[in-house]
Design an enzyme around this catalytic site. Structure first.
Site, short mmCIF file in Angstrom:
data_model
loop_
_atom_site.label_atom_id
_atom_site.label_comp_id
_atom_site.label_asym_id
_atom_site.label_seq_id
_atom_site.Cartn_x
_atom_site.Cartn_y
_atom_site.Cartn_z
N VAL A 50 0.82 -1.21 0.00
CA VAL A 50 0.00 0.00 0.00
C VAL A 50 0.86 1.26 0.00
CG1 VAL A 50 -1.89 -1.19 1.15
CG2 VAL A 50 -0.21 0.02 2.52
N GLU A 51 0.22 2.38 -0.32
CA GLU A 51 0.88 3.70 -0.40
C GLU A 51 2.05 3.69 -1.39
OE1 GLU A 51 1.72 5.87 3.17
OE2 GLU A 51 0.22 4.78 4.29
N GLY A 52 1.90 2.94 -2.47
CA GLY A 52 2.96 2.83 -3.47
C GLY A 52 3.77 1.57 -3.25
#
Length: 812
Positions: free
Chosen positions: A500-502
């Site tokens: 998540v978040e990249g």
């Protein structure tokens, strides 16, 4: 020859110290005068050469108008042809956030004194009370097995408690009904909850990191803030943010979700100007229960209702999920970790322009909003969760290694187990140091976009390593799921945190150095902006200043790197308040900072815009910047704690690990250099004696591991912030209780083992019989025998795993 060597030595010394241009002019003119007028053996050729050098110095350093015309302009025109045009999204990404300590590390000469002099971050009394009160209460309410395997969600009473106590509004100012917490407090709360339940931690952290609240506080209109922030703070509204599109994945700039400017009827009014939205998002945390959806999309104005531009750019809006056409409610199932996550879609959903964050003036500003705000959230949430997993592993694995015996000895004393325990302890120390330092920057109003990427990547990857070691030591105790298992859900959450978040592959290969090289370099971004200036003459002036400052900087880096390599950084000044244990590390980090900056400069000059396609080179240099930062965080933490001698093994282990990894990153970069011979030359210049740093020794492993095997202030500092208890019916409390009893009964246990070895007691007798015989034979006192019995019973209970009826998993 002696005079020439003296002259060159003075030049190199002045380059090393970096004097300004006027002192350079004065130096060369003074040398020419002194040689011409006072040197007895002066020759006309030598004087001519010196005056020629002095004239060149005057021309280059003292006559910027002529220099621009004859040197900078040709370079300016050439660079304008070869450098790729920056897209608006690339420019906004590069300009997002702020540069602080990362810029110092990239300079090659970090100011360690100022770094150490910055105040130690601390919680306010009110924040500490919230952590000791509501956060502790929340942790007591959480039963991770029931959440994960029975409810498949947080129980209703937990949801109510989270809302009523303000956990969803920790970052919202008090004036809007929120808690107004610092980033440090926010991080500490998330970290503590994560040691109890990943599901609860994610539920709390997302509204405070990736929800619309941050965007509203920075970019929202007064009306939007007044309406939404109080509702978000008390949980009347549950937020989520939809960024990840089905086709775009990690390439947020490629989202296909769109909003078309149009006019529609709205709440009884005709011809209301707004947007018709169509989107399809996935992996959106809290989407199934959200009442308000933050949405990123690309805005278009085909009928020119707002102006002459048909493409308006990425835009962010707030969408009530009860609007017609909005689809939410379905769930994803992320590795059986049941936090609310799911898809959201919409078809021809009309919103008026005042639903855009910032109102109509926010159209097209969405990418800038996201880049600036995500850098803050990414600094807090996942690094805190990762650190929490590390602290939980330290607490439980150290205790388990002490109470679990094989071959009549605690397994924690086996060298193979020590080899796994040491990184669990020292890498958690590293993660926590980096977590605290980074949120302190956020609390000082910085938006550390590059450092947030460093922390997101390295804390989640380090979490993976720490939890893997913990699982290896626990063996079957770690892999059998059930109410007793305290590690399995942390293990399952590792790939979620990494994704998540990249995705981490993207973060390491493209973001850390790809963004950091331009943002953190002292002059590169200025040069790029000057080249793309709409006014060529102003651009040339800015370019000329940046170019020659850059050339001077590069020359200084080269001299510093070579000298520091030859001298092994022995003569580097260290901060006045550093101690004997840390002085060598300050010296070596200064050397490695110069090496990293020099290699980066040469690589950027060699590859230019091609760097974005050389992902592995970018990744290795990103590792270099990362380990410089992580090592500096360790030193700051050690000094902020008062340089406790008992923490030295953790400090030494983690520092040696970082420095070794930094060395490996530079060697790997140069071994795979685009120009092979140049890589070899750079390696010899920077590391004339070869590899000079190594991983921590076996002896240091033993010292670091020992911290986890006994009760001490060092262990308490390391696991500070974890949820702790000694309740024998609690998953973590069970092993902590057995650990405390085992240590208390250690002397009695030693006497029993000695008696068995001497033949006074029979090893096959059960615990109760052994204790009775030990008392009868005056080997143990009655109190010792009782403690010994309690300890063995607690250990036996702590090492047990759960089992279920054979049809348990097919019921219902």
């Amino acid at each position: 020859m002696l005079l020439l060597l003296l002259f060159l030595g003075l030049i190199l010394t002045l380059i090393y110290w970096g004097i300004n241009r006027y002192l350079w002019i004065g130096f060369f003119v003074a040398c020419a005068l002194a040689y011409s007028l006072w040197w007895p053996q002066a020759s006309w050729l030598g004087a001519a050469m010196l005056w020629l050098i002095a004239a060149a110095a005057v021309f280059i350093l003292g006559l910027p108008q002529l220099r621009r015309q004859f040197i900078s302009r040709p370079v300016f025109l050439w660079a304008g042809k070869i450098l790729p045009e920056l897209s608006s999204t690339e420019r906004e990404a590069l300009e997002a956030g702020t540069v602080g300590w990362d810029g110092e590390l990239f300079s090659g000469d970090p100011d360690w004194q100022s770094f150490l002099d910055t105040p130690k971050p601390s919680l306010s009394s009110e924040e500490q009370a919230f952590i000791d009160g509501p956060t502790e209460q929340l942790c007591q309410m959480l039963d991770d097995w029931r959440i994960t395997h029975e409810h498949k969600d947080l129980p209703a009473e937990v949801w109510t408690f989270i809302k009523e106590q303000g956990f969803l509004g920790m970052i919202i100012p008090k004036s809007y009904g929120g808690l107004g917490m610092s980033a440090l407090a926010h991080s500490t709360v998330v970290m503590k909850i994560s040691t109890r339940s990943i599901t609860a931690a994610v539920t709390v952290m997302v509204p405070n990191s990736l929800g619309p609240a941050e965007l509203l506080m920075v970019y929202g209109t007064d009306e939007q803030r007044q309406h939404y922030l109080p509702r978000l703070a008390c949980g009347d509204d549950i937020p989520c943010f939809g960024l990840t599109s089905t086709q775009a994945g990690s390439d947020a700039g490629a989202i296909i979700d769109q909003g078309i400017v149009c006019k529609r009827s709205w709440q009884g009014q005709d011809d209301v100007l707004g947007l018709s939205l169509t989107w399809s998002k996935r992996y959106i945390t809290l989407a199934p229960v959200a009442t308000v959806l933050g949405l990123a999309f690309k805005a278009y104005d085909p009928d020119n209702l707002l102006g002459d531009e048909p493409e308006l750019g990425v835009t962010c809006a707030l969408i009530p999920t009860d609007l017609p056409g909005v689809n939410t409610g379905n769930r994803h199932w992320p590795l059986e970790t049941p936090f609310m996550n799911g898809p959201t879609s919409g078809e021809d959903v009309f919103i008026p322009l005042d639903y855009i964050i910032g109102g109509s003036s926010g159209i097209g500003r969405g990418w800038s909003m996201l880049m600036n705000c995500l850098s803050v959230g990414r600094s807090v949430s996942l690094p805190a969760l990762s650190t929490g997993a590390g602290k939980l592993a330290c607490l439980t694995t150290g205790a388990y290694s002490r109470i679990r015996e094989q071959f009549n000895s605690p397994i924690g004393y086996f060298e193979g187990v020590e080899e796994a325990l040491a990184p669990i302890a020292a890498l958690t120390y590293l993660m926590d140091s980096a977590r605290v330092l980074t949120v302190s920057f956020v609390d000082n109003k910085e938006k550390p976009s590059v450092l947030s990427a460093v922390l997101k990547y390295h804390n989640t990857e380090t979490m993976r390593r720490v939890v893997d070691h913990a699982m290896d030591i626990h063996g079957g105790r770690g892999i059998i799921c059930g109410p007793r298992n305290y590690l399995a859900n942390a293990y399952k959450s590792v790939p979620i945190s990494i994704t998540v978040e990249g995705a981490n592959i993207l973060t390491r290969n493209l973001m850390i150095f790809g963004q950091g090289s331009i943002r953190c370099h002292p002059y590169l971004l200025q040069e790029m902006q000057a080249i793309q200036n709409d006014n060529p003459e102003l651009g040339l002036m800015d370019f000329d200043q940046a170019l020659f400052a850059h050339l001077g900087h590069a020359l200084r880096l080269k001299v510093r790197s070579v000298w520091l390599g030859l001298s092994c950084a022995r003569f580097v000044f260290t901060p006045k308040n550093s101690v004997a244990a840390t002085k060598p590390y300050f010296k070596q980090l200064t050397r490695l900072s110069a090496d990293f900056a020099f290699v980066s400069d040469v690589t950027l000059a060699l590859l230019g815009g091609e760097l974005k396609f050389k992902e592995r080179t970018s990744a290795r240099l990103g590792d270099g910047l990362s380990y410089l930062y992580l090592a500096s965080a360790i030193l700051k933490r050690y000094h902020d704690d008062g340089c406790p001698a008992e923490d030295e093994p953790l400090m030494h282990w983690s520092m040696q690990y970082c420095i070794y990894q930094l060395q490996q990153a530079l060697f790997a970069t140069l071994a795979n250099y685009p120009v092979k011979y140049l890589g070899g030359m750079l390696r010899f210049a920077l590391f004339p004696y070869g590899r000079c740093y190594s991983l921590p020794s076996d002896s240091l492993d033993k010292q670091a591991a020992a911290i986890l095997l006994s009760q001490s202030v060092s262990r308490d500092r390391l696991v500070a912030g974890v949820y702790r208890n000694e309740d024998p019916n609690d998953p973590v409390g069970r092993v902590e209780n057995a650990f405390a009893l085992t240590l208390a009964a250690a002397a009695a246990s030693k006497k029993i083992k000695a008696a068995i070895k001497q033949g006074k007691l029979h090893p096959l007798n059960d615990t109760a019989t052994l204790a009775q015989q030990a008392v009868a034979g005056e080997i143990l006192s009655t109190e010792e025998a009782e403690l010994y019995t309690q300890a063995l019973a607690a250990v036996d209970d702590a090492i047990q795993v759960d089992d279920f009826e054979k049809d348990f998993f097919t019921k219902g």
